[in-house]
Design a protein around this motif. Structure first.
Motif, PDB file in Angstrom:
ATOM      1  N   LEU A  53       0.829  -1.263   0.065  1.00  0.00           N
ATOM      2  CA  LEU A  53       0.032   0.011   0.089  1.00  0.00           C
ATOM      3  C   LEU A  53       0.899   1.332  -0.017  1.00  0.00           C
ATOM      4  O   LEU A  53       0.163   2.429  -0.273  1.00  0.00           O
ATOM      5  CB  LEU A  53      -0.978   0.030   1.125  1.00  0.00           C
ATOM      6  CG  LEU A  53      -2.101  -0.958   1.382  1.00  0.00           C
ATOM      7  CD1 LEU A  53      -2.821  -1.014   2.444  1.00  0.00           C
ATOM      8  CD2 LEU A  53      -3.039  -0.640  -0.018  1.00  0.00           C
ATOM      9  N   MET A  54       1.986   1.011   0.099  1.00  0.00           N
ATOM     10  CA  MET A  54       3.073   2.166   0.320  1.00  0.00           C
ATOM     11  C   MET A  54       2.961   3.182  -1.102  1.00  0.00           C
ATOM     12  O   MET A  54       2.534   4.467  -0.760  1.00  0.00           O
ATOM     13  CB  MET A  54       4.411   2.019   0.501  1.00  0.00           C
ATOM     14  CG  MET A  54       5.460   2.981   0.899  1.00  0.00           C
ATOM     15  SD  MET A  54       6.891   2.433   1.390  1.00  0.00           S
ATOM     16  CE  MET A  54       6.579   1.222   2.614  1.00  0.00           C
ATOM     17  N   PRO A  55       3.218   2.701  -2.222  1.00  0.00           N
ATOM     18  CA  PRO A  55       2.967   3.551  -3.369  1.00  0.00           C
ATOM     19  C   PRO A  55       1.641   4.162  -3.500  1.00  0.00           C
ATOM     20  O   PRO A  55       1.485   5.686  -3.785  1.00  0.00           O
ATOM     21  CB  PRO A  55       3.175   2.606  -4.532  1.00  0.00           C
ATOM     22  CG  PRO A  55       3.910   1.541  -3.892  1.00  0.00           C
ATOM     23  CD  PRO A  55       3.335   1.180  -2.642  1.00  0.00           C
ATOM     24  N   THR A  56       0.426   3.481  -2.989  1.00  0.00           N
ATOM     25  CA  THR A  56      -0.899   4.323  -2.911  1.00  0.00           C
ATOM     26  C   THR A  56      -1.106   5.374  -2.089  1.00  0.00           C
ATOM     27  O   THR A  56      -1.390   6.339  -2.135  1.00  0.00           O
ATOM     28  CB  THR A  56      -2.028   3.126  -2.613  1.00  0.00           C
ATOM     29  OG1 THR A  56      -1.740   1.976  -3.792  1.00  0.00           O
ATOM     30  CG2 THR A  56      -3.369   3.754  -2.669  1.00  0.00           C
ATOM     31  N   PHE A  57      -0.667   5.136  -0.960  1.00  0.00           N
ATOM     32  CA  PHE A  57      -0.399   6.209   0.193  1.00  0.00           C
ATOM     33  C   PHE A  57       0.242   7.529  -0.319  1.00  0.00           C
ATOM     34  O   PHE A  57       0.057   8.671  -0.016  1.00  0.00           O
ATOM     35  CB  PHE A  57       0.000   5.447   1.422  1.00  0.00           C
ATOM     36  CG  PHE A  57      -0.948   4.682   2.128  1.00  0.00           C
ATOM     37  CD1 PHE A  57      -2.267   4.759   1.902  1.00  0.00           C
ATOM     38  CD2 PHE A  57      -0.436   3.705   3.000  1.00  0.00           C
ATOM     39  CE1 PHE A  57      -3.291   3.709   2.342  1.00  0.00           C
ATOM     40  CE2 PHE A  57      -1.373   2.768   3.699  1.00  0.00           C
ATOM     41  CZ  PHE A  57      -2.777   2.907   3.234  1.00  0.00           C
ATOM     42  N   ARG A  58       1.634   6.937  -0.882  1.00  0.00           N
ATOM     43  CA  ARG A  58       2.447   8.269  -1.398  1.00  0.00           C
ATOM     44  C   ARG A  58       1.927   8.883  -2.513  1.00  0.00           C
ATOM     45  O   ARG A  58       1.727  10.333  -2.346  1.00  0.00           O
ATOM     46  CB  ARG A  58       3.722   7.625  -1.640  1.00  0.00           C
ATOM     47  CG  ARG A  58       4.595   8.746  -1.971  1.00  0.00           C
ATOM     48  CD  ARG A  58       6.039   8.190  -2.745  1.00  0.00           C
ATOM     49  NE  ARG A  58       6.778   7.186  -1.648  1.00  0.00           N
ATOM     50  CZ  ARG A  58       6.973   5.954  -1.766  1.00  0.00           C
ATOM     51  NH1 ARG A  58       6.372   5.183  -3.111  1.00  0.00           N
ATOM     52  NH2 ARG A  58       7.648   5.161  -1.136  1.00  0.00           N
ATOM     53  N   SER A  59       1.260   8.317  -3.365  1.00  0.00           N
ATOM     54  CA  SER A  59       0.495   9.262  -4.413  1.00  0.00           C
ATOM     55  C   SER A  59      -0.636   9.871  -4.174  1.00  0.00           C
ATOM     56  O   SER A  59      -1.063  10.887  -4.578  1.00  0.00           O
ATOM     57  CB  SER A  59       0.181   8.050  -5.461  1.00  0.00           C
ATOM     58  OG  SER A  59      -0.717   7.211  -5.174  1.00  0.00           O
ATOM     59  N   ASN A  60      -1.284   9.486  -3.157  1.00  0.00           N
ATOM     60  CA  ASN A  60      -2.552  10.035  -2.419  1.00  0.00           C
ATOM     61  C   ASN A  60      -2.327  10.884  -1.334  1.00  0.00           C
ATOM     62  O   ASN A  60      -3.237  11.267  -0.730  1.00  0.00           O
ATOM     63  CB  ASN A  60      -3.545   8.905  -2.235  1.00  0.00           C
ATOM     64  CG  ASN A  60      -4.249   8.523  -3.454  1.00  0.00           C
ATOM     65  OD1 ASN A  60      -5.196   8.887  -3.903  1.00  0.00           O
ATOM     66  ND2 ASN A  60      -3.814   7.234  -3.777  1.00  0.00           N
ATOM     67  N   ARG A  61      -0.944  11.132  -0.967  1.00  0.00           N
ATOM     68  CA  ARG A  61      -0.584  11.928   0.061  1.00  0.00           C
ATOM     69  C   ARG A  61      -1.237  11.684   1.420  1.00  0.00           C
ATOM     70  O   ARG A  61      -1.854  12.601   1.986  1.00  0.00           O
ATOM     71  CB  ARG A  61      -0.924  13.327  -0.255  1.00  0.00           C
ATOM     72  CG  ARG A  61      -0.108  13.815  -1.717  1.00  0.00           C
ATOM     73  CD  ARG A  61      -0.054  15.526  -1.806  1.00  0.00           C
ATOM     74  NE  ARG A  61      -1.162  15.849  -1.532  1.00  0.00           N
ATOM     75  CZ  ARG A  61      -1.729  16.373  -2.801  1.00  0.00           C
ATOM     76  NH1 ARG A  61      -1.513  15.859  -3.843  1.00  0.00           N
ATOM     77  NH2 ARG A  61      -3.050  16.685  -2.805  1.00  0.00           N
ATOM     78  N   ALA A  62      -1.275  10.475   1.779  1.00  0.00           N
ATOM     79  CA  ALA A  62      -1.956  10.004   3.016  1.00  0.00           C
ATOM     80  C   ALA A  62      -1.033  10.427   4.213  1.00  0.00           C
ATOM     81  O   ALA A  62       0.204  10.907   4.071  1.00  0.00           O
ATOM     82  CB  ALA A  62      -1.973   8.347   3.049  1.00  0.00           C
ATOM     83  N   ASP A  63      -1.636  10.581   5.322  1.00  0.00           N
ATOM     84  CA  ASP A  63      -1.085  11.217   6.761  1.00  0.00           C
ATOM     85  C   ASP A  63       0.039  10.237   6.958  1.00  0.00           C
ATOM     86  O   ASP A  63       0.045   8.809   6.808  1.00  0.00           O
ATOM     87  CB  ASP A  63      -2.015  11.194   7.666  1.00  0.00           C
ATOM     88  CG  ASP A  63      -3.311  12.449   7.417  1.00  0.00           C
ATOM     89  OD1 ASP A  63      -2.942  13.448   6.997  1.00  0.00           O
ATOM     90  OD2 ASP A  63      -4.189  12.046   7.434  1.00  0.00           O
ATOM     91  N   TYR A  64       1.171  10.739   7.455  1.00  0.00           N
ATOM     92  CA  TYR A  64       2.303   9.829   7.695  1.00  0.00           C
ATOM     93  C   TYR A  64       1.956   9.194   9.063  1.00  0.00           C
ATOM     94  O   TYR A  64       2.484   7.861   9.197  1.00  0.00           O
ATOM     95  CB  TYR A  64       3.585  10.639   8.060  1.00  0.00           C
ATOM     96  CG  TYR A  64       4.122  11.194   6.891  1.00  0.00           C
ATOM     97  CD1 TYR A  64       4.950  10.620   6.034  1.00  0.00           C
ATOM     98  CD2 TYR A  64       3.828  12.590   6.610  1.00  0.00           C
ATOM     99  CE1 TYR A  64       5.634  11.309   5.089  1.00  0.00           C
ATOM    100  CE2 TYR A  64       4.450  13.306   5.444  1.00  0.00           C
ATOM    101  CZ  TYR A  64       5.446  12.445   4.712  1.00  0.00           C
ATOM    102  OH  TYR A  64       5.784  13.080   3.384  1.00  0.00           O
ATOM    103  N   GLU A  65       1.185   9.683  10.017  1.00  0.00           N
ATOM    104  CA  GLU A  65       0.537   8.786  11.181  1.00  0.00           C
ATOM    105  C   GLU A  65      -0.211   7.278  10.520  1.00  0.00           C
ATOM    106  O   GLU A  65      -0.138   6.347  11.172  1.00  0.00           O
ATOM    107  CB  GLU A  65      -0.346   9.593  12.126  1.00  0.00           C
ATOM    108  CG  GLU A  65       0.561  10.848  12.653  1.00  0.00           C
ATOM    109  CD  GLU A  65       0.370  11.937  11.888  1.00  0.00           C
ATOM    110  OE1 GLU A  65      -0.063  11.939  10.825  1.00  0.00           O
ATOM    111  OE2 GLU A  65       0.765  13.038  12.255  1.00  0.00           O
ATOM    112  N   PHE A  66      -0.948   7.618   9.604  1.00  0.00           N
ATOM    113  CA  PHE A  66      -1.936   6.781   8.965  1.00  0.00           C
ATOM    114  C   PHE A  66      -1.034   5.797   8.242  1.00  0.00           C
ATOM    115  O   PHE A  66      -1.111   4.404   8.460  1.00  0.00           O
ATOM    116  CB  PHE A  66      -2.838   7.271   8.010  1.00  0.00           C
ATOM    117  CG  PHE A  66      -3.872   6.330   7.472  1.00  0.00           C
ATOM    118  CD1 PHE A  66      -4.751   5.863   8.274  1.00  0.00           C
ATOM    119  CD2 PHE A  66      -3.707   5.878   6.123  1.00  0.00           C
ATOM    120  CE1 PHE A  66      -5.770   4.914   7.943  1.00  0.00           C
ATOM    121  CE2 PHE A  66      -4.641   5.078   5.590  1.00  0.00           C
ATOM    122  CZ  PHE A  66      -5.776   4.744   6.445  1.00  0.00           C
TER     123      PHE A  66
END
Length: 263
Positions: A53-66
């Motif tokens: 899920l790391m690329p998805t979170f990075r491309s969607n600018r998810a919170d670092y805590e999340f």
């Protein structure tokens, strides 16, 4: 673009479910060394989930805590291994081991779901829905763990059913299901079979095109080699001959002009 609130809620609730599963698994894993293969498998899956899920979170600018919170299931397995290694040497570690991983690791699971609820309250995005779902998950897990502990032999039967025989053989169906689940989470618009089919067809098309390009280039190289002359043809007389003819013409013309003047 940032994650949609509904998508982030789905990820958070699914993570809460994974925390419950991780706590349930580590509470039933046999002690070392028999439980080592099962621990390695569970720890690998717990690490693969946030990595996928790391690329998805990075491309969607998810919170670092999340993003960091998704490593909590892997942390449960690390904590279990730590207590298993140190347990024989310190009595109070043995007490902590029993405390953390009793009732299907309820204290650790409650901590993880509590952190998820705290994150939901902090970010203010659909917090009522998220806190409610995580609370219901914790209540259901607590009821199941309490019933298993109070009913004689339930955990022993579950342990014998899950962790028995060859670890690779018994875990192979689980690995297949987890692999398809990770693919669907990484590519939510397409199924695993579609991805495999598209990948295989594209690889076959690329291999055929590569072979045709190689054969075409080899034929062209052979044709060029057969028709390549040894030297370039001469387009006219040499430069010295041209210069000599020009000088002779000039000299002859000069003599003719002088003869006319004398006459």
């Amino acid at each position: 673009m940032p994650l949609k609130h509904s998508t982030e809620t789905a990820y958070l609730v699914f993570l809460g479910l994974l925390i419950c599963i991780a706590g349930f698994i580590v509470s039933l894993i046999p002690a070392l060394p028999r439980g080592l293969p099962y621990w390695m498998f569970g720890f690998t899956i717990a690490c693969l989930y946030p990595i996928v899920l790391m690329p998805t979170f990075r491309s969607n600018r998810a919170d670092y805590e999340f993003r960091l919170f998704h490593w909590f299931p892997a942390g449960i397995f690390v904590l279990w291994m730590l207590f298993q290694v140190i347990d024989p040497y310190w009595e109070w570690f043995h007490i902590l081991n029993l405390g953390f991983f009793s009732f299907w690791s309820l204290p650790v699971v409650a901590l993880g779901l509590g952190l998820g609820a705290a994150f939901s309250i902090h970010v203010l995005r659909r917090r009522n829905v998220r806190v409610t779902l995580l609370t219901l998950l914790l209540v259901a897990f607590t009821v199941g763990a309490a019933l298993a502990e109070t009913t004689h032999g339930v955990n022993q039967r579950l342990q014998a059913k899950i962790f028995t025989g060859n670890p690779v053989t018994s875990l192979r169906p689980v690995m297949t299901r987890v692999r398809s689940l990770l693919v669907n989470l990484r590519y939510p618009q397409s199924s695993g079979s579609t991805i495999i089919a598209v990948g295989s067809s594209s690889s076959s098309v690329s291999s055929r095109s590569a072979r045709s390009q190689i054969s075409t280039s080899s034929v062209a190289s052979s044709v060029i080699a057969e028709h390549t002359p040894n030297g370039l043809p001469k387009s006219g007389p040499e430069a010295l001959m041209v210069l000599f003819a020009t000088l002779v013409a000039l000299y002859t013309g000069t003599l003719h002009v002088r003869g006319k003047k004398r006459a």
